[in-house]
Design a protein around this motif. Sequence first.
Motif, PDB file in Angstrom:
ATOM      1  N   LEU A  20       0.823  -1.201   0.000  1.00  0.00           N
ATOM      2  CA  LEU A  20       0.000   0.000   0.000  1.00  0.00           C
ATOM      3  C   LEU A  20       0.864   1.260   0.000  1.00  0.00           C
ATOM      4  O   LEU A  20       0.642   2.179  -0.774  1.00  0.00           O
ATOM      5  CB  LEU A  20      -0.924   0.008   1.220  1.00  0.00           C
ATOM      6  N   LEU A  21       1.859   1.283   0.863  1.00  0.00           N
ATOM      7  CA  LEU A  21       2.670   2.487   1.006  1.00  0.00           C
ATOM      8  C   LEU A  21       3.747   2.618  -0.062  1.00  0.00           C
ATOM      9  O   LEU A  21       4.085   3.729  -0.476  1.00  0.00           O
ATOM     10  CB  LEU A  21       3.296   2.522   2.399  1.00  0.00           C
ATOM     11  N   ALA A  22       4.282   1.489  -0.522  1.00  0.00           N
ATOM     12  CA  ALA A  22       5.366   1.547  -1.504  1.00  0.00           C
ATOM     13  C   ALA A  22       4.854   1.470  -2.937  1.00  0.00           C
ATOM     14  O   ALA A  22       5.588   1.802  -3.861  1.00  0.00           O
ATOM     15  CB  ALA A  22       6.350   0.404  -1.260  1.00  0.00           C
ATOM     16  N   GLY A  23       3.625   1.045  -3.119  1.00  0.00           N
ATOM     17  CA  GLY A  23       3.087   0.892  -4.470  1.00  0.00           C
ATOM     18  C   GLY A  23       2.733   2.225  -5.101  1.00  0.00           C
ATOM     19  O   GLY A  23       2.650   3.261  -4.447  1.00  0.00           O
ATOM     20  N   GLU A  24       2.523   2.178  -6.393  1.00  0.00           N
ATOM     21  CA  GLU A  24       2.206   3.386  -7.139  1.00  0.00           C
ATOM     22  C   GLU A  24       0.715   3.501  -7.429  1.00  0.00           C
ATOM     23  O   GLU A  24       0.278   4.490  -7.990  1.00  0.00           O
ATOM     24  CB  GLU A  24       2.986   3.385  -8.455  1.00  0.00           C
ATOM     25  N   ARG A  25      -0.079   2.527  -7.073  1.00  0.00           N
ATOM     26  CA  ARG A  25      -1.504   2.538  -7.404  1.00  0.00           C
ATOM     27  C   ARG A  25      -2.328   3.435  -6.495  1.00  0.00           C
ATOM     28  O   ARG A  25      -3.361   3.926  -6.896  1.00  0.00           O
ATOM     29  CB  ARG A  25      -2.063   1.129  -7.340  1.00  0.00           C
ATOM     30  N   VAL A  26      -1.880   3.636  -5.283  1.00  0.00           N
ATOM     31  CA  VAL A  26      -2.647   4.432  -4.328  1.00  0.00           C
ATOM     32  C   VAL A  26      -2.118   5.860  -4.359  1.00  0.00           C
ATOM     33  O   VAL A  26      -0.951   6.112  -4.076  1.00  0.00           O
ATOM     34  CB  VAL A  26      -2.531   3.842  -2.903  1.00  0.00           C
ATOM     35  N   ARG A  27      -2.996   6.772  -4.707  1.00  0.00           N
ATOM     36  CA  ARG A  27      -2.585   8.178  -4.766  1.00  0.00           C
ATOM     37  C   ARG A  27      -2.564   8.813  -3.387  1.00  0.00           C
ATOM     38  O   ARG A  27      -1.716   9.613  -3.080  1.00  0.00           O
ATOM     39  CB  ARG A  27      -3.536   8.950  -5.678  1.00  0.00           C
ATOM     40  N   ASP A  28      -3.552   8.449  -2.571  1.00  0.00           N
ATOM     41  CA  ASP A  28      -3.656   9.056  -1.249  1.00  0.00           C
ATOM     42  C   ASP A  28      -3.902   7.961  -0.205  1.00  0.00           C
ATOM     43  O   ASP A  28      -5.004   7.435  -0.090  1.00  0.00           O
ATOM     44  CB  ASP A  28      -4.804  10.062  -1.218  1.00  0.00           C
ATOM     45  N   PRO A  29      -2.858   7.565   0.555  1.00  0.00           N
ATOM     46  CA  PRO A  29      -3.034   6.514   1.562  1.00  0.00           C
ATOM     47  C   PRO A  29      -4.076   6.874   2.627  1.00  0.00           C
ATOM     48  O   PRO A  29      -4.654   5.997   3.250  1.00  0.00           O
ATOM     49  CB  PRO A  29      -1.648   6.366   2.189  1.00  0.00           C
ATOM     50  N   TRP A  30      -4.337   8.166   2.835  1.00  0.00           N
ATOM     51  CA  TRP A  30      -5.331   8.557   3.837  1.00  0.00           C
ATOM     52  C   TRP A  30      -6.732   8.104   3.440  1.00  0.00           C
ATOM     53  O   TRP A  30      -7.549   7.801   4.302  1.00  0.00           O
ATOM     54  CB  TRP A  30      -5.293  10.067   4.075  1.00  0.00           C
ATOM     55  N   GLU A  31      -7.010   8.060   2.144  1.00  0.00           N
ATOM     56  CA  GLU A  31      -8.304   7.554   1.700  1.00  0.00           C
ATOM     57  C   GLU A  31      -8.461   6.078   2.053  1.00  0.00           C
ATOM     58  O   GLU A  31      -9.537   5.635   2.438  1.00  0.00           O
ATOM     59  CB  GLU A  31      -8.478   7.762   0.192  1.00  0.00           C
ATOM     60  N   VAL A  32      -7.386   5.325   1.907  1.00  0.00           N
ATOM     61  CA  VAL A  32      -7.422   3.909   2.267  1.00  0.00           C
ATOM     62  C   VAL A  32      -7.627   3.764   3.772  1.00  0.00           C
ATOM     63  O   VAL A  32      -8.422   2.934   4.225  1.00  0.00           O
ATOM     64  CB  VAL A  32      -6.134   3.194   1.811  1.00  0.00           C
ATOM     65  N   LEU A  33      -6.929   4.567   4.550  1.00  0.00           N
ATOM     66  CA  LEU A  33      -7.107   4.510   6.006  1.00  0.00           C
ATOM     67  C   LEU A  33      -8.527   4.901   6.403  1.00  0.00           C
ATOM     68  O   LEU A  33      -9.106   4.306   7.324  1.00  0.00           O
ATOM     69  CB  LEU A  33      -6.083   5.402   6.699  1.00  0.00           C
ATOM     70  N   LEU A  34      -9.103   5.871   5.721  1.00  0.00           N
ATOM     71  CA  LEU A  34     -10.482   6.257   5.984  1.00  0.00           C
ATOM     72  C   LEU A  34     -11.428   5.114   5.657  1.00  0.00           C
ATOM     73  O   LEU A  34     -12.356   4.814   6.419  1.00  0.00           O
ATOM     74  CB  LEU A  34     -10.842   7.508   5.173  1.00  0.00           C
ATOM     75  N   TRP A  35     -11.203   4.431   4.534  1.00  0.00           N
ATOM     76  CA  TRP A  35     -12.030   3.289   4.173  1.00  0.00           C
ATOM     77  C   TRP A  35     -11.892   2.176   5.204  1.00  0.00           C
ATOM     78  O   TRP A  35     -12.883   1.558   5.607  1.00  0.00           O
ATOM     79  CB  TRP A  35     -11.641   2.776   2.779  1.00  0.00           C
ATOM     80  N   LEU A  36     -10.660   1.906   5.639  1.00  0.00           N
ATOM     81  CA  LEU A  36     -10.447   0.867   6.652  1.00  0.00           C
ATOM     82  C   LEU A  36     -11.141   1.228   7.968  1.00  0.00           C
ATOM     83  O   LEU A  36     -11.737   0.370   8.622  1.00  0.00           O
ATOM     84  CB  LEU A  36      -8.953   0.644   6.884  1.00  0.00           C
ATOM     85  N   ALA A  37     -11.068   2.492   8.366  1.00  0.00           N
ATOM     86  CA  ALA A  37     -11.750   2.925   9.595  1.00  0.00           C
ATOM     87  C   ALA A  37     -13.263   2.758   9.445  1.00  0.00           C
ATOM     88  O   ALA A  37     -13.943   2.326  10.383  1.00  0.00           O
ATOM     89  CB  ALA A  37     -11.400   4.379   9.900  1.00  0.00           C
ATOM     90  N   GLY A  38     -13.792   3.092   8.269  1.00  0.00           N
ATOM     91  CA  GLY A  38     -15.220   2.892   8.030  1.00  0.00           C
ATOM     92  C   GLY A  38     -15.604   1.431   8.067  1.00  0.00           C
ATOM     93  O   GLY A  38     -16.661   1.066   8.598  1.00  0.00           O
ATOM     94  N   ALA A  39     -14.758   0.573   7.516  1.00  0.00           N
ATOM     95  CA  ALA A  39     -15.036  -0.869   7.541  1.00  0.00           C
ATOM     96  C   ALA A  39     -15.037  -1.399   8.971  1.00  0.00           C
ATOM     97  O   ALA A  39     -15.895  -2.204   9.352  1.00  0.00           O
ATOM     98  CB  ALA A  39     -13.998  -1.612   6.696  1.00  0.00           C
ATOM     99  N   ILE A  40     -14.103  -0.932   9.779  1.00  0.00           N
ATOM    100  CA  ILE A  40     -14.058  -1.365  11.182  1.00  0.00           C
ATOM    101  C   ILE A  40     -15.288  -0.867  11.928  1.00  0.00           C
ATOM    102  O   ILE A  40     -15.918  -1.620  12.694  1.00  0.00           O
ATOM    103  CB  ILE A  40     -12.757  -0.881  11.852  1.00  0.00           C
ATOM    104  N   ALA A  41     -15.665   0.385  11.700  1.00  0.00           N
ATOM    105  CA  ALA A  41     -16.855   0.934  12.364  1.00  0.00           C
ATOM    106  C   ALA A  41     -18.112   0.195  11.927  1.00  0.00           C
ATOM    107  O   ALA A  41     -18.983  -0.122  12.752  1.00  0.00           O
ATOM    108  CB  ALA A  41     -16.978   2.430  12.060  1.00  0.00           C
TER     109      ALA A  41
END
Length: 144
Positions: A20-41
């Motif tokens: 996730l952090l080293a790849g080039e596919r994710v433009r904004d890791p914060w969006e992924v963290l937001l999605w993960l937080a939403g999934a946990i909630a």
Amino acid sequence: MRLALGALGVVLMGAGAWLLLAGERVRDPWEVLLWLAGAIALHDGVIAPLVLAVGLFLVGARARGVLRGALIVAGSLTVIALPLLLRPGAPANPSALPLDYVRNWLLTLTTVAVVTVGLLLVRRLRRRGSRPGRQGVPGSAERW
């Protein structure tokens, strides 16, 4: 076994974080963290309480574990599939999301339901065959 599976899970999470952090596919890791937080909630606030309530109030004690497991799998699959199920309209590039995700999600949930019913039937048949004092019934200890 539990320790080995836990260690494997930690290794896989580390590999996922690295990609996730080293790849080039994710433009904004914060969006992924937001999605993960939403999934946990969503899991902790909706799926887990529903699974516990269904297991406690709607089924008997013998089927509770199997049904809870199926509901956890179905809920997790739904959380993972939500971004694809709720995407607005067709993508600009039709090759970006080429599959029928709603159909595939429903097929996967149907598979979970069929496996669950199969497990419950196998448990019921085993329980019937192991009752003492049933002579002449296949699976009975007193048959011969």
